[in-house]
Structures are given as C-alpha cells and as structure tokens.
Design an enzyme around this catalytic site. Structure first.
Site, short mmCIF file in Angstrom:
data_model
loop_
_atom_site.label_atom_id
_atom_site.label_comp_id
_atom_site.label_asym_id
_atom_site.label_seq_id
_atom_site.Cartn_x
_atom_site.Cartn_y
_atom_site.Cartn_z
N SER A 35 2.58 -5.42 -0.83
CA SER A 35 1.89 -4.19 -1.22
C SER A 35 2.52 -3.59 -2.47
CB SER A 35 2.01 -3.15 -0.09
OG SER A 35 1.37 -3.57 1.08
N ALA A 111 -12.65 -1.64 1.04
CA ALA A 111 -14.12 -1.86 1.02
C ALA A 111 -14.39 -3.05 1.92
CB ALA A 111 -14.60 -2.15 -0.40
N TYR A 171 -15.88 -6.95 -8.18
CA TYR A 171 -15.14 -5.72 -7.83
C TYR A 171 -16.13 -4.65 -7.33
CZ TYR A 171 -11.08 -2.63 -7.97
OH TYR A 171 -10.04 -1.79 -7.63
N LYS A 178 -13.24 3.53 -7.68
CA LYS A 178 -12.12 3.81 -8.59
C LYS A 178 -12.55 4.80 -9.68
CE LYS A 178 -8.81 1.26 -6.83
NZ LYS A 178 -7.83 1.92 -5.94
N THR A 209 -2.26 -9.28 -3.73
CA THR A 209 -1.86 -8.55 -2.52
C THR A 209 -2.94 -8.81 -1.46
OG1 THR A 209 -3.11 -6.60 -3.17
CG2 THR A 209 -0.81 -6.68 -3.88
P1 NAD Z 1 -2.45 -3.57 0.04
O1 NAD Z 1 -3.48 -4.20 0.92
O2 NAD Z 1 -1.06 -4.03 0.21
O3 NAD Z 1 -2.49 -1.98 0.18
C1 NAD Z 1 -3.65 -1.28 0.54
C2 NAD Z 1 -3.20 -0.26 1.55
O4 NAD Z 1 -4.28 0.61 1.91
C3 NAD Z 1 -2.72 -0.91 2.86
O5 NAD Z 1 -1.42 -0.46 3.16
C4 NAD Z 1 -3.70 -0.39 3.89
O6 NAD Z 1 -3.11 -0.20 5.16
C5 NAD Z 1 -4.07 0.94 3.26
N1 NAD Z 1 -5.27 1.52 3.87
C6 NAD Z 1 -6.53 1.03 3.87
N2 NAD Z 1 -7.31 1.84 4.60
C7 NAD Z 1 -6.53 2.87 5.05
C8 NAD Z 1 -6.75 4.02 5.85
N3 NAD Z 1 -7.95 4.29 6.37
N4 NAD Z 1 -5.71 4.84 6.10
C9 NAD Z 1 -4.48 4.58 5.59
N5 NAD Z 1 -4.20 3.52 4.84
C10 NAD Z 1 -5.22 2.67 4.57
O7 NAD Z 1 -2.97 -3.83 -1.45
P2 NAD Z 1 -2.49 -3.25 -2.85
O8 NAD Z 1 -3.06 -4.18 -3.84
O9 NAD Z 1 -1.05 -2.97 -2.84
O10 NAD Z 1 -3.32 -1.90 -2.97
C11 NAD Z 1 -2.72 -0.63 -3.19
C12 NAD Z 1 -3.53 0.15 -4.20
O11 NAD Z 1 -3.38 -0.46 -5.47
C13 NAD Z 1 -5.01 0.22 -3.92
O12 NAD Z 1 -5.51 1.49 -4.27
C14 NAD Z 1 -5.57 -0.82 -4.86
O13 NAD Z 1 -6.93 -0.62 -5.19
C15 NAD Z 1 -4.66 -0.57 -6.04
N6 NAD Z 1 -4.65 -1.63 -7.07
C16 NAD Z 1 -4.38 -2.92 -6.71
C17 NAD Z 1 -4.39 -3.91 -7.70
C18 NAD Z 1 -4.15 -5.35 -7.33
O14 NAD Z 1 -4.55 -6.23 -8.11
N7 NAD Z 1 -3.53 -5.65 -6.21
C19 NAD Z 1 -4.65 -3.57 -9.03
C20 NAD Z 1 -4.89 -2.24 -9.36
C21 NAD Z 1 -4.89 -1.28 -8.37
#
Ligand code: NAD
Length: 271
Positions: A35, A111, A171, A178, A209
């Site tokens: 994460s 999503a 996406y 977003k 992730t």
């Molecule tokens: P991740 O799956 O590790 O983290 C997503 C988190 O959201 C998880 O811990 C999950 O438990 C939590 N979550 C989802 N629904 C929830 C709810 N109802 N209540 C509480 N928590 C909830 O994946 P990540 O990639 O680390 O994502 C973290 C953030 O970074 C997200 O907003 C994602 O869109 C953003 N992001 C990710 C990337 C990428 O490429 N991985 C790029 C840009 C932005």
C-alpha cells in the site's frame, strides 16, 4: 574523497532534526506492505511522528495490527469510511486519548472490478455512486471527523491519479471519482485554511498495489510510463512517501489546495 563525503553526509544526517518530531499523525489506507499508505507510514515513523493507522474492517485487522507493531506505530483503529458511526468512533477514540492531530493522510479508493474493465458507458448507477462515496466523498467525511482533534492546524493529504483529467484506458469510473476528489481538495483547502489546516493531493504515478491490480491491463500502463516519462522509470512508493512527509512538515507550510505530481514527470508529456 568519496569516503569523506559519505562520512560527512552521515554526520549531517545525525544532526538533521527529524521532520515530524513531536507531531501526531493519522494514516488511513494501509492494507498491506504494498500500500502507498504503508510507505507513507514508514516515512512518518522515520521522521519521528507518533502514528495511528486505521484498517478497513475485520478482514484487514490482524495484518494492519501486525504492520503497526512492526513499525512501532502507536495504535491501529478500525474505520470503514463509508460508515458514519465508525468515523464518529474514530473521533471519540482520539479525543478520549487527548490526541491533537497534526497530519492526516487519506489513501483510500474503491471501485467495482467490472467498472475498471468494461466500457465506461456501461458503468452502473450503483457502481458510479460507490466509487464516488469511497474515493471522493470520504475525504469530506474524514476532514469532518478529524476536525475536533486538529485543533492546532496541520495537514490533510490525499492520493490521486492522472486519470482525473486525462483518459487512461480502463481507469473509467475511478477517473471521475479522482476528478471529484481533486475538486474536494480545493473546496476543503479554501474552507479549512483560516484554521491553518492545509489540504493537498499527491498525484502518484502508477505503482503495483492491490488496488492497481484491479485495473485491467495495468502492467501495460506501467510499461508505457517507464518508456515515456522524463525520468524514464516508474514511481517508487518512497518518493510518494517523502512528498507526504514534506506536506505534513513545516517545510510544506505555505502549500495548500495543490495537486503535486510525483510521477517521474509523466504528466507533462503530450506524446
Ligand atoms: P491499496 O489497495 O493498498 O490501498 C487502498 C486502500 O483503500 C486499502 O487500504 C483499502 O482497505 C482502503 N479502502 C477501500 N475502501 C475502504 C473503506 N470503505 N473504508 C476504509 N478504507 C477503505 O492501494 P494503493 O494503490 O496504495 O491506493 C491508495 C491510494 O492511492 C488510492 O486513493 C489510490 O487511488 C491512490 N493511487 C494509487 C496509485 C497506484 O498506481 N497504485 C496511483 C495514484 C494514486
């Protein structure tokens, strides 16, 4: 010559004050070691913050508690951001402990998997609403929940992605969420600024992730970015984490309402 330089940098490191010493931070969104929130939690601990983590539900409780213990975080508290009673319980727990939060990181999105693979025009009403609720509205809900314990100002940071303003294959509904999240950052920044609470988003380049794996053909996005980004490589989660440290620290004190790209420069490219 090199030996001397590295000895000097070690000497300076020891003298450098840690950037979040004396600060109390809350990081929402650690699911596992991959994460982005986990990298941020590591960096916050490295910089001396007292850290509270949250986990989404019982399924993640043990993993996040183990990670919290390993990181030497203060605690891990359950909080599903779609449940108002759980957000209220989070506020009450922090209040009862007498915590004054200085930094909050919201690293949460969701999503339905089918909405990240089928044509966007087929997105269901309920799938659209779900993505908005978890991925955008939750920032408003979290900002409200932490307000009673953010009494001496501070920083609220969320994570976003380029799909908010460019079309990224598959996406889809998350790009729309977003866009709402980034607009939410601006409205919150305007409203909370007089209370010295700064609100920003880090727009991270793609990182493998658990959430990212839900996007169809995600690995081709990684390959494309590594070939085209000015830095010719993908984003390291530690780069995202260091930017989160900057925003949470005194160094970021003049920055609010911003979307900061940490993406090897990919977002500037036309072709
Ligand atoms: P991740 O799956 O590790 O983290 C997503 C988190 O959201 C998880 O811990 C999950 O438990 C939590 N979550 C989802 N629904 C929830 C709810 N109802 N209540 C509480 N928590 C909830 O994946 P990540 O990639 O680390 O994502 C973290 C953030 O970074 C997200 O907003 C994602 O869109 C953003 N992001 C990710 C990337 C990428 O490429 N991985 C790029 C840009 C932005």
């Amino acid at each position: 010559m090199y030996a001397k330089a590295s000895a000097l940098s070690r000497y300076n490191e020891n003298l450098m004050p840690r950037l979040l010493e004396g600060k109390s931070a809350l990081v929402l969104g650690v699911a596992n070691r991959w994460s982005l929130a986990y990298a941020i939690a590591q960096a916050f601990i490295r910089e001396g913050a007292e850290l509270t983590l949250t986990y989404q539900g019982e399924r993640q409780k043990q993993t996040v508690e183990d990670l919290a213990a390993e990181l030497k975080a203060h605690q891990a508290i359950g909080c599903d951001v779609t449940q108002d009673d759980q957000l209220t319980a989070l506020t009450n727990a922090l209040k009862q402990q007498g915590t004054v939060l200085n930094a909050v990181v919201h690293s949460i999105a969701f999503a339905n998997r089918e909405d990240l693979s089928r044509p966007f025009v087929e997105t269901s009403r309920s799938g659209y609403a779900l993505a908005q609720d978890v991925s955008a509205y939750s920032l408003v809900a979290v900002a409200r929940a932490v307000a009673p314990v953010m009494t001496s100002g501070g920083s609220l940071t969320t994570l976003t992605y380029l799909g908010s303003n460019r079309v990224i294959p598959n996406y889809n509904v998350m790009g729309v969420a977003k866009a709402a999240l980034e607009s939410t950052v601006r409205y919150l920044a305007s409203e909370l600024g007089p209370k010295q609470v700064r609100v920003n988003a880090i727009s991270a380049g793609p990182v493998k992730t658990a959430s990212a794996r839900g996007i169809k053909d995600f690995s081709s996005i990684l390959d494309f970015v590594a070939q085209r980004a000015p830095l010719r490589r993908n984003t390291d989660p530690l780069e995202v984490a260091d930017t989160a440290v900057f925003l949470a620290s005194r160094l970021g004190r003049g920055v609010t309402g911003n979307i900061l790209y940490v993406d090897s420069g990919f977002q500037i490219m036309g072709l």
